[in-house]
Design an enzyme around this catalytic site. Structure first.
Site, PDB file in Angstrom:
ATOM      1  N   LYS A 170      40.019   9.736  84.611  1.00  0.00           N
ATOM      2  CA  LYS A 170      40.380   9.035  83.372  1.00  0.00           C
ATOM      3  C   LYS A 170      40.119   9.913  82.149  1.00  0.00           C
ATOM      4  O   LYS A 170      40.968  10.032  81.255  1.00  0.00           O
ATOM      5  CB  LYS A 170      39.596   7.729  83.279  1.00  0.00           C
ATOM      6  CG  LYS A 170      39.601   7.063  81.912  1.00  0.00           C
ATOM      7  CD  LYS A 170      40.984   6.596  81.503  1.00  0.00           C
ATOM      8  CE  LYS A 170      40.934   5.893  80.148  1.00  0.00           C
ATOM      9  NZ  LYS A 170      42.270   5.476  79.701  1.00  0.00           N
ATOM     10  N   LYS A 239      34.529  10.360  71.266  1.00  0.00           N
ATOM     11  CA  LYS A 239      33.589  10.091  72.353  1.00  0.00           C
ATOM     12  C   LYS A 239      34.089  10.658  73.677  1.00  0.00           C
ATOM     13  O   LYS A 239      33.352  11.319  74.420  1.00  0.00           O
ATOM     14  CB  LYS A 239      33.352   8.588  72.452  1.00  0.00           C
ATOM     15  CG  LYS A 239      32.435   8.131  73.573  1.00  0.00           C
ATOM     16  CD  LYS A 239      33.199   7.679  74.809  1.00  0.00           C
ATOM     17  CE  LYS A 239      34.083   6.486  74.526  1.00  0.00           C
ATOM     18  NZ  LYS A 239      34.802   6.023  75.749  1.00  0.00           N
TER      19      LYS A 239
END
Length: 296
Positions: A170, A239
């Site tokens: 991911k 992030k």
């Protein structure tokens, strides 16, 4: 099936709603309780605590923030401490290393089972049950979950028996998306300064060389300068790029483009754009080019 669903942001709302449409009994929890009201009106049960959402056969989390993931998963009243023996925990969000290693280790000790199932797709895909699910976990854990994955997405890819591998896949995908956003932004800044219409340019690209969803979606957002509301906020892009760099360091894989992207996202966030869609990287390219239309 009784399902607990924790995290009702842009993505979680649609996913939980689709599980309800499929006939499951869904208990929902969100730190901001008002986000649960629309689902409650459609038949969901609102949980006041994480522990109440963990009384189900399967618990999903859809959390964007590492701090939230750790608190929900590993806190004294979190998932690992609250699940009765037997339920399966499905996680979606890329997590902090401590959580990633601790939750899979704790759940077998309590007779629980854990799988990672991050997804590719923006909120509109979540609403339409058109997500792509990247699943990892032991076969005996994933098999009973396959129907649930089909109910929230259009295809499931099983990549490993080790849950953390799905999170890495991911993250690598988000790294590629961020790279595409940056290069589209730079190209649009170049041609638009020469007088080419942004939308026409994106139409040319996505009709010829780059007829792919990423270029169509993010090229369109950049051409229209449509950065609010955010489908995926720039602060979350920062992030994820940081997590990609951490994974690269751990695996000893240099990622020079990721270092550039970290600085670009950091600049956007530091200048007040953290709440914007991550395609707002285009505002930096326009600003650097001296264009007059760089403000979001």
């Amino acid at each position: 099936m009784d399902i607990g669903f924790i995290g009702l942001g842009n993505m979680g709302q649609g996913m939980a709603a689709n599980l309800m449409k499929a006939g499951h009994r869904v208990t929902v929890y969100n730190r901001s309780p008002d986000k649960a009201q629309a689902l409650v009106q459609r038949g969901a049960t609102a949980a006041r605590t994480v522990a109440q959402a963990c009384r189900a056969e399967v618990v999903f989390t859809m959390l964007a923030d590492d701090r939230a993931v750790e608190a929900v998963a590993l806190g004294p009243d979190g998932i690992a401490a609250s699940l009765p023996a037997g339920p399966r925990t499905c996680r979606r969000a890329p997590s902090a290393s401590r959580c990633r290693s601790a939750l899979p280790r704790r759940t077998p000790e309590a007779g629980q089972r854990y799988a990672a199932a991050p997804v590719f797709g923006r909120p509109e895909a979540a609403t339409a049950a058109k997500l792509f699910v990247i699943a990892a976990g032991a076969p005996e854990v994933l098999q009973p979950l396959s129907q649930l994955f089909d109910e929230i997405g259009q295809r499931t890819f099983v990549v490993s028996e080790q849950p953390h591998t799905a999170n890495l896949v991911k993250l690598s995908g988000n790294f590629l998306l961020a790279s595409a956003i940056e290069t589209i932004a730079e190209a649009v800044a170049l041609v638009s300064k020469a007088g080419v219409d942004r939308q026409q340019y994106v139409d040319i690209l996505t009709s010829t060389l780059f007829a792919a969803p990423a270029y169509q979606t993010y090229g369109g957002l950049i051409a229209r300068q449509e950065f609010e509301p955010a489908g995926f906020a720039a602060s979350l892009g920062l992030k994820d790029v940081r997590l990609v760099l951490a994974a690269g360091e751990q695996l000893q894989v240099p990622l020079p483009v990721a270092s550039l992207l970290r600085d670009r996202f950091l600049t956007l966030v530091a200048t007040g754009g953290g709440h914007l869609d991550w395609s707002a990287l285009a505002t930096l390219s326009a600003r650097d080019a001296g264009s007059s239309d760089h403000s979001a």
